[in-house]
Design an enzyme around this catalytic site. Structure first.
Site, short mmCIF file in Angstrom:
data_model
loop_
_atom_site.label_atom_id
_atom_site.label_comp_id
_atom_site.label_asym_id
_atom_site.label_seq_id
_atom_site.Cartn_x
_atom_site.Cartn_y
_atom_site.Cartn_z
N HIS A 3 -6.99 -5.70 2.05
CA HIS A 3 -5.86 -5.17 2.81
C HIS A 3 -5.35 -6.28 3.73
O HIS A 3 -6.14 -6.94 4.42
CB HIS A 3 -6.30 -4.01 3.71
CG HIS A 3 -6.82 -2.80 2.98
ND1 HIS A 3 -6.08 -1.65 2.81
CD2 HIS A 3 -8.03 -2.56 2.41
CE1 HIS A 3 -6.80 -0.75 2.16
NE2 HIS A 3 -7.99 -1.27 1.91
N GLU A 44 -12.39 3.28 -1.60
CA GLU A 44 -11.97 4.43 -2.42
C GLU A 44 -11.61 4.02 -3.85
O GLU A 44 -11.73 4.83 -4.76
CB GLU A 44 -10.75 5.11 -1.78
CG GLU A 44 -10.98 5.64 -0.37
CD GLU A 44 -11.58 7.05 -0.35
OE1 GLU A 44 -11.64 7.67 -1.42
OE2 GLU A 44 -11.98 7.49 0.74
N VAL A 45 -11.09 2.82 -4.01
CA VAL A 45 -10.62 2.39 -5.33
C VAL A 45 -11.58 1.30 -5.85
O VAL A 45 -11.79 0.28 -5.17
CB VAL A 45 -9.18 1.84 -5.27
CG1 VAL A 45 -8.73 1.37 -6.65
CG2 VAL A 45 -8.22 2.90 -4.74
N HIS A 75 -9.95 -5.05 -3.61
CA HIS A 75 -8.66 -5.24 -2.95
C HIS A 75 -8.90 -5.68 -1.53
O HIS A 75 -9.82 -5.20 -0.86
CB HIS A 75 -7.80 -3.97 -2.99
CG HIS A 75 -8.53 -2.72 -2.60
ND1 HIS A 75 -9.43 -2.11 -3.44
CD2 HIS A 75 -8.51 -1.98 -1.47
CE1 HIS A 75 -9.92 -1.03 -2.84
NE2 HIS A 75 -9.38 -0.94 -1.64
N ASP A 85 0.86 -1.19 0.00
CA ASP A 85 0.00 0.00 0.00
C ASP A 85 0.90 1.24 0.00
O ASP A 85 1.91 1.30 0.71
CB ASP A 85 -0.91 0.00 1.23
CG ASP A 85 -2.05 1.00 1.09
OD1 ASP A 85 -3.21 0.57 0.93
OD2 ASP A 85 -1.78 2.23 1.14
N ILE A 86 0.50 2.25 -0.77
CA ILE A 86 1.32 3.45 -0.92
C ILE A 86 1.30 4.31 0.35
O ILE A 86 2.20 5.13 0.56
CB ILE A 86 0.83 4.26 -2.15
CG1 ILE A 86 1.91 5.19 -2.67
CG2 ILE A 86 -0.45 5.04 -1.83
CD1 ILE A 86 1.62 5.76 -4.04
N ASN A 136 -12.95 -3.32 2.13
CA ASN A 136 -13.97 -2.28 2.20
C ASN A 136 -14.86 -2.39 0.98
O ASN A 136 -14.38 -2.56 -0.14
CB ASN A 136 -13.31 -0.89 2.23
CG ASN A 136 -12.53 -0.66 3.52
OD1 ASN A 136 -12.99 -1.00 4.59
ND2 ASN A 136 -11.34 -0.07 3.39
P1 AMP Z 1 -9.85 1.47 0.18
O1 AMP Z 1 -10.20 2.66 1.03
O2 AMP Z 1 -10.16 0.17 0.84
O3 AMP Z 1 -10.41 1.59 -1.24
O4 AMP Z 1 -8.26 1.48 0.08
C1 AMP Z 1 -7.54 1.99 -1.00
C2 AMP Z 1 -6.08 1.86 -0.64
O5 AMP Z 1 -5.32 2.01 -1.83
C3 AMP Z 1 -5.57 2.91 0.36
O6 AMP Z 1 -5.03 2.25 1.51
C4 AMP Z 1 -4.50 3.65 -0.45
O7 AMP Z 1 -3.40 4.04 0.35
C5 AMP Z 1 -4.12 2.63 -1.49
N1 AMP Z 1 -3.55 3.16 -2.73
C6 AMP Z 1 -4.05 4.15 -3.50
N2 AMP Z 1 -3.27 4.35 -4.57
C7 AMP Z 1 -2.27 3.44 -4.50
C8 AMP Z 1 -1.15 3.13 -5.32
N3 AMP Z 1 -0.90 3.79 -6.45
N4 AMP Z 1 -0.33 2.12 -4.93
C9 AMP Z 1 -0.57 1.44 -3.78
N5 AMP Z 1 -1.61 1.68 -2.98
C10 AMP Z 1 -2.45 2.67 -3.32
#
Ligand code: AMP
Length: 125
Positions: free
Chosen positions: A112, A105-106, A110, A39-40, A97
């Site tokens: 975690h 958010e994405v 995914h 994770d970034i 999530n």
């Molecule tokens: P979520 O809130 O469950 O959608 O988590 C999205 C996660 O993606 C967050 O923990 C971010 O820090 C992570 N994230 C976003 N962009 C990147 C990226 N380019 N590389 C790695 N992790 C990312």
């Protein structure tokens, strides 16, 4: 801004770009069905994201449309990454999530994987 997990898959999302190697990631593992990378913005000493290679918006989408083979390959990848990082004996946490209340958010599924210290209560409150 959390996503609406009922929307169609958007192939311009950031994890789709990571899968296509259009943007960099620190990959730690991949198999035919999953890719794992750091994770970034880690919130634990070990914070890895595991994503399916297939185009699935969320856990809901994946468990509705994913094949048994994809689901098995993805879940085995998560277990493999945890073992490879020595997390089984000390313990670890998995989190997926989904949508608005989940804070997703994405819009690419995914999971975690958190570890490396005692992780405290399940929810922040
Ligand atoms: P979520 O809130 O469950 O959608 O988590 C999205 C996660 O993606 C967050 O923990 C971010 O820090 C992570 N994230 C976003 N962009 C990147 C990226 N380019 N590389 C790695 N992790 C990312």
């Amino acid at each position: 801004m959390p996503i609406d997990a009922t929307l169609p898959y958007d192939d311009q999302n950031i994890f789709a770009k990571i899968l296509r190697d259009e943007i960099p990631s620190k990959r730690v593992y991949e198999n035919d069905y999953a890719v794992a990378f750091h994770d970034i913005a880690p919130v634990a000493p070990i914070h890895i994201l595991v994503i399916p290679r297939g185009s699935y918006v969320s856990w809901d989408d994946f468990t509705a449309r994913g094949s048994d083979t994809e689901i098995a390959g993805f879940i085995r990848a998560i277990g493999h990454v945890a073992r490879e990082h020595g997390l089984v004996m000390p313990g670890y946490r998995l989190l997926a999530n989904v949508g608005g209340h989940g804070g997703q958010e994405v819009p690419h599924l995914h999971v975690h994987l958190f570890g490396g210290k005692p992780l405290g209560p399940m929810l922040a409150g």
